[in-house]
Design a protein around this motif. Sequence first.
Motif, short mmCIF file in Angstrom:
data_model
loop_
_atom_site.label_atom_id
_atom_site.label_comp_id
_atom_site.label_asym_id
_atom_site.label_seq_id
_atom_site.Cartn_x
_atom_site.Cartn_y
_atom_site.Cartn_z
N ARG A 95 15.66 -9.78 1.80
CA ARG A 95 16.12 -11.05 1.24
C ARG A 95 15.21 -12.18 1.68
O ARG A 95 14.80 -12.25 2.84
CB ARG A 95 17.56 -11.34 1.66
N GLN A 96 14.93 -13.07 0.74
CA GLN A 96 14.10 -14.25 1.01
C GLN A 96 14.91 -15.50 0.66
O GLN A 96 15.08 -15.84 -0.51
CB GLN A 96 12.82 -14.20 0.17
N PRO A 97 15.45 -16.20 1.66
CA PRO A 97 16.29 -17.38 1.40
C PRO A 97 15.51 -18.47 0.65
O PRO A 97 14.31 -18.65 0.86
CB PRO A 97 16.68 -17.85 2.81
N PHE A 98 16.22 -19.19 -0.21
CA PHE A 98 15.61 -20.29 -0.92
C PHE A 98 15.33 -21.46 0.03
O PHE A 98 14.36 -22.19 -0.14
CB PHE A 98 16.52 -20.78 -2.06
N LEU A 99 16.21 -21.63 1.01
CA LEU A 99 16.06 -22.71 1.97
C LEU A 99 15.61 -22.15 3.31
O LEU A 99 16.02 -21.06 3.71
CB LEU A 99 17.39 -23.47 2.14
N ARG A 100 14.77 -22.91 3.99
CA ARG A 100 14.21 -22.42 5.25
C ARG A 100 15.30 -22.16 6.28
O ARG A 100 15.26 -21.16 6.98
CB ARG A 100 13.19 -23.43 5.78
N PHE A 101 16.26 -23.05 6.38
CA PHE A 101 17.36 -22.87 7.33
C PHE A 101 18.67 -22.92 6.54
O PHE A 101 19.07 -23.98 6.08
CB PHE A 101 17.34 -23.96 8.40
N GLN A 102 19.30 -21.79 6.39
CA GLN A 102 20.57 -21.74 5.68
C GLN A 102 21.43 -20.65 6.30
O GLN A 102 20.92 -19.66 6.84
CB GLN A 102 20.36 -21.45 4.19
N PRO A 103 22.75 -20.80 6.26
CA PRO A 103 23.64 -19.78 6.81
C PRO A 103 23.44 -18.43 6.12
O PRO A 103 23.14 -18.37 4.92
CB PRO A 103 25.04 -20.34 6.53
N TYR A 144 19.43 -16.73 -2.25
CA TYR A 144 18.27 -15.98 -1.76
C TYR A 144 17.74 -15.07 -2.86
O TYR A 144 18.47 -14.67 -3.77
CB TYR A 144 18.64 -15.14 -0.53
N HIS A 145 16.45 -14.78 -2.77
CA HIS A 145 15.85 -13.79 -3.65
C HIS A 145 15.98 -12.43 -2.97
O HIS A 145 15.92 -12.33 -1.74
CB HIS A 145 14.37 -14.09 -3.91
#
Length: 339
Positions: free
Chosen positions: A133-141, A147-148
């Motif tokens: 998984r690659q989150p859209f936001l750098r810091f997210q829960p 996420y991609h």
Amino acid sequence: WGMRAQPLHAMQNWDGSCTVFDDRPPSGTLAPALDWRLYPTPAVDRFLICGRPERKLGSHPNSAWWASQVCCSKAFVVAEHGESSSMERFHKFETSSGELLVVRNDVHVVRGPPAHLFGQHIHRQITAFVEVRQPFLRFQPSSWITYHSFLLLELDGGALSILCERKTDLLELVIGEIGIPPECMKAIRAHGGGRNPHECFEGPRVELPVAVPVRDFLEWIDGPVEENWQPYDMLSTNCQHFVGLVKEFLLNPIGVSIRRDTDLQQASPALQEAREFVRSMVRKNWRALKYARDQFRQDKQMVLDAIMQDGRALRYAHDKLRASREIVLAAVNQDGSAL
């Protein structure tokens, strides 16, 4: 593996206004070594880009779908870095010991299941997978669904690997040859310059209860996946939905049909040559056109019979009819996505 992905070439501005990673250096300059962690890709960019050898693959692969909706590449280790192009891209990775690993990723135009790209490895089996998984936001829960998602498939315990993902309307497949560790595979894409592996998070490694032959996997893509492929939709047909479908197939390949059987497929060779019989099968199920002989996929009336049921049947028509204005208009009138 102790690998640290480190792209040695980059282009565009590094001031945060328009950051784009690419393997080619800016014209007339020497690109320095850059660490992914120093230059994070903007979240909006990520959001937008977001064996049975005797069995034959589909007798009539959907060449139109494969050529337009699938981007396939083959990655392998090479001795030296070369000049990147739209069809050949080079990636450099630095090991923890300071050694460089050079991977060349060649893009191939395919018009059917890419069995030929596996070569002698086509008889291998998928034995495990890892969701990345690659989150859209750098810091997210971690509980957020922004996420991609993509899958790394292991062949015979990790001898080779396949990276499988959906990016908008494209299905991307990267075939990783022997010698490319998972950390490197995460950074490679079939379409585009690559991704930042340090912003990707791996899920648990899942071993398959029953190994799935590569040929079965390709048949599944050429069958149910192709036949049910829909335009990208953020809520119903995105990368996460696709990952779920792949996992469902891998974990229960017996319970998921590889190909959509039709009466035409089960008919004798003589009946498959009989126009009236074939036309009756197409009228009964428009998908039968996919498995019809070439002369029938060039038959204007037979193709119209299929299109009147579902405009997506346009993809199974012969190239000559797909270039016909009348045929295309009929398909688009029935289903706008047929365009």
